[in-house]
Design a protein around this motif. Sequence first.
Motif: not given
Length: 366
Positions: A311-333
């Motif tokens: 499971y992923i754990v949907m807390t504010d802290e994790n979802m904020k980190k996710r945003e940062q990672y997803m920015e990187e993902v967007k660039k790569l994609e």
Amino acid sequence: MNCDLLIVGAGLAGSTVARMLAEKGRKVLIVEQHKHIAGHCYDYKDQEGITVHKYGPHIFHTNNKKVWDFVNRFTEFNYYQHRVLSYADGNYVPFPINRDTIKEVFGIEIPTFEINEFLKKEVEKSKFNDPPKNFKDVVVSQVGEKLYETFFKNYTWKQWGRDPQELAPEVAKRIPVRENRDKRYFSDKYQGIPKNGYAQMVENMLDHENISILLGMNYFDIKDQIKANITIYTGELDRFFDYKYGKLEYRSLELRLKTFDQEYYQPVATVNYPNDYDWTRITEFKHFLNEKTNKTTVCFEYPKAEGEPYYIVMTDENMKKREQYMEEVKKLEEQGNFLFVGRLAEYKYYNMDQVIGEALTRSVRI
Ligand code: UDP
């Protein structure tokens, strides 16, 4: 070594993309760290001939016809509608909450057309943030504090190891509240269990001349030796980026299997235990495929922090980190050499059909 398409992971995300692209004539190489395909929906027959879901119960349900048509190309489905009871105050009652659950908990029979009014009164007596800010708020705003405490509060503490007020509202939105007597866990149009198991379904998906698979191979051990035109990544998001924004949390389960010398252990496939015992639920597998055996195998789920990331754990802290990672993902994609898809790679609480739906849609762009 050079290859055209490299897919990391042979779960539902990777296998769906692999099949779609193989059918377009592309050559696909899959690397899978486990020694089997099908990811966390992997299943096998135990010594009693009962189909056991190795990583916990998986029930297929969807409203997406495209997804349903896709999976039906690779397996027949057993007609099955999932049912769950919750063990609360010494009784086994229907879950999600419906009219019969309310009758059991409050000891009063309320006609369908008055349930809404009854729940409104329960909600008015309760305290919560309006609009709802977290898991607890969502549930209390729908059914009030008493039903929240009976069915959700302690289950959620056990499942996630934290206060339900730290969890995102989306987690609670997975569970409906019903004014009628519908006792199904899901109300999707298409539901079922693959007749010969999920592993067989995925094996059929991967059975294509353009697909090769390396099992027991960790992508991170070989990534410097393989040069791929496009990499489709379905593993953990933070791992890919070497945890540069910190670790994302995952929740795992210890699954304890027990075989009993009796035909059935419980009347429905799953019984939830919100308040008693350390496990969250017990699933009896033979209900899924209506398997006829003298013995029965059940699975107790004990949530834990470490282990296979289920499971992923949907807390504010994790979802904020996710945003940062997803920015990187967007660039790569955008550069066109990578695609991230699936529960772990997108850090999303997807169901199986959503994973397949995303994989179908996004593989079209490659
Ligand atoms: N939940 C609960 N009581 C239950 C069942 C579920 O409080 O009897 C909450 C719990 O937080 C759980 C979430 O609802 O994690 C989603 O439940 P679901 O059955 O969708 O979980 P999954 O099958 O993904 O483990």
